[in-house]
Design an enzyme around this catalytic site. Structure first.
Site, PDB file in Angstrom:
ATOM      1  N   HIS A 115       2.407 -41.848 -12.145  1.00  0.00           N
ATOM      2  CA  HIS A 115       3.852 -41.575 -12.132  1.00  0.00           C
ATOM      3  C   HIS A 115       4.203 -40.427 -13.082  1.00  0.00           C
ATOM      4  O   HIS A 115       5.088 -40.534 -13.939  1.00  0.00           O
ATOM      5  CB  HIS A 115       4.643 -42.834 -12.503  1.00  0.00           C
ATOM      6  CG  HIS A 115       6.041 -42.825 -11.969  1.00  0.00           C
ATOM      7  ND1 HIS A 115       6.709 -43.971 -11.600  1.00  0.00           N
ATOM      8  CD2 HIS A 115       6.912 -41.806 -11.740  1.00  0.00           C
ATOM      9  CE1 HIS A 115       7.930 -43.671 -11.166  1.00  0.00           C
ATOM     10  NE2 HIS A 115       8.071 -42.358 -11.248  1.00  0.00           N
ATOM     11  N   ARG A 167       9.187 -43.719  -4.753  1.00  0.00           N
ATOM     12  CA  ARG A 167       9.102 -44.915  -5.586  1.00  0.00           C
ATOM     13  C   ARG A 167       8.068 -45.860  -4.966  1.00  0.00           C
ATOM     14  O   ARG A 167       7.897 -45.893  -3.748  1.00  0.00           O
ATOM     15  CB  ARG A 167      10.453 -45.620  -5.679  1.00  0.00           C
ATOM     16  CG  ARG A 167      11.478 -44.899  -6.546  1.00  0.00           C
ATOM     17  CD  ARG A 167      11.116 -45.019  -8.018  1.00  0.00           C
ATOM     18  NE  ARG A 167      12.167 -44.517  -8.894  1.00  0.00           N
ATOM     19  CZ  ARG A 167      12.214 -43.291  -9.395  1.00  0.00           C
ATOM     20  NH1 ARG A 167      11.262 -42.415  -9.061  1.00  0.00           N
ATOM     21  NH2 ARG A 167      13.186 -42.926 -10.216  1.00  0.00           N
TER      22      ARG A 167
END
Length: 310
Positions: free
Chosen positions: A273, A225
């Site tokens: 992502h 993350r």
């Protein structure tokens, strides 16, 4: 009336979920947010971001599913304290992550970033090829994704290690656990892969102290993350030569502002992502299986330990 399942995430995927539920779980009244029907009938919710006042909105809710692999987007303090939370554990997510990390590690191992820069300079300069057994790969995080990635990398002959808070045993992998073993894990890692869950303990984990403990010239593959990474520390490590390359699929913030220095750094590769994305077909079937498990009183796949945050 039938128990209702509400899906509150990407509408396109939601319609795919609806088709699978109609075919394979017709006993469940599948609803796409905001069409929830009678809130009292809603027993199950899948969401990326749950609505506020969850207990007031759905007084009989029994399970909350994350529509993605992580749950760090959930504010647990705002959720009913005894509501079970289930993260997404499905084959599509795992396969995608294995593909992305394998590609990134092989790209770094075979010096492809250096060859791309050489091409821009129109230079024909072969570099020494190292055997996979001479390259030490280390994975931070030994959950389902970390274990699957390591199982694949082992097949190439890489010298593989893993680190997590708790002890694991994986075939062909040197497993390290806890703060006491982190230093040795980092010291033996040429390519560091971050697959940690995001918790308060791991926020900012990838910092100057971690980078300094890696061998000089090591590389980073960050697929956890964005908030795991201290960006200024990464840039300093790259500019000093402590790190040679970085592959980032996650950033903070997302997307990065156009003027952010990561975009222009020649030793950074950025993807938006996309390393691992939930497949609607497999995800829906995993959720249906979990609903059947729940009805039979069996353990749930991906049940979150709130104390740990994953």
């Amino acid at each position: 009336m039938a128990a209702a399942f509400v899906y509150k995430a990407d509408a396109v995927r939601g319609r795919q979920w609806a088709e699978i539920f109609r075919a394979e779980a017709p006993d469940i009244d599948f609803r796409l947010w905001p069409d929830v029907g009678d809130p009292a009938n809603v027993l199950y919710l899948a969401a990326w971001e749950p609505p506020t006042n969850l207990s007031g909105l759905f007084p009989n809710l029994k399970l909350l599913f994350s529509s993605g692999a992580g749950v760090d987007q959930f504010d647990f303090s705002a959720l009913p304290p005894r509501l079970p939370v289930v993260r997404m554990v499905e084959p599509g997510i795992i396969r995608g992550m294995v593909e992305y990390v394998t590609h990134a590690v092989l790209d770094l191992h075979r010096d492809m970033p250096a060859y791309r820069r050489a091409q821009q300079r129109r230079e024909w300069q072969p570099l020494k090829v190292r055997a996979a057994a001479e390259r030490r790969v280390g994975v931070l995080g030994l959950g389902s994704l970390g274990q699957a990635v390591l199982s694949q990398l082992v097949t190439f002959g890489f010298d593989c290690a893993g680190w997590s808070r708790s002890r694991h045993a994986l075939d062909g992998v040197h497993c390290h656990a806890g703060a006491a073993e982190l230093h040795d894990f980092l010291a033996r890692t040429d390519i560091l892969v971050c697959l940690l869950p995001l918790t308060e303990a791991t926020r900012g984990f990838l910092d100057d102290k971690v980078f300094a403990r890696l061998p000089r010239g090591a590389s980073l593959v960050h697929v956890g993350r964005g908030p795991h990474l201290q960006t200024a520390d990464l840039l300093a490590a790259l500019d000093s030569g402590q790190l040679s390359e970085a592959v980032l699929d996650v950033t903070e913030p997302e997307p990065l502002p156009a003027a952010h220095p990561l975009w222009a750094h020649e030793r950074v590769r950025i993807t938006p992502h996309i390393a691992s994305m939930t497949r609607a077909d497999t995800a829906a079937r995993v959720v249906i299986d979990n609903l059947r498990r729940f009805a039979r009183g069996e353990s749930l796949l991906g049940l979150v330990d709130r104390a740990r945050g994953y």
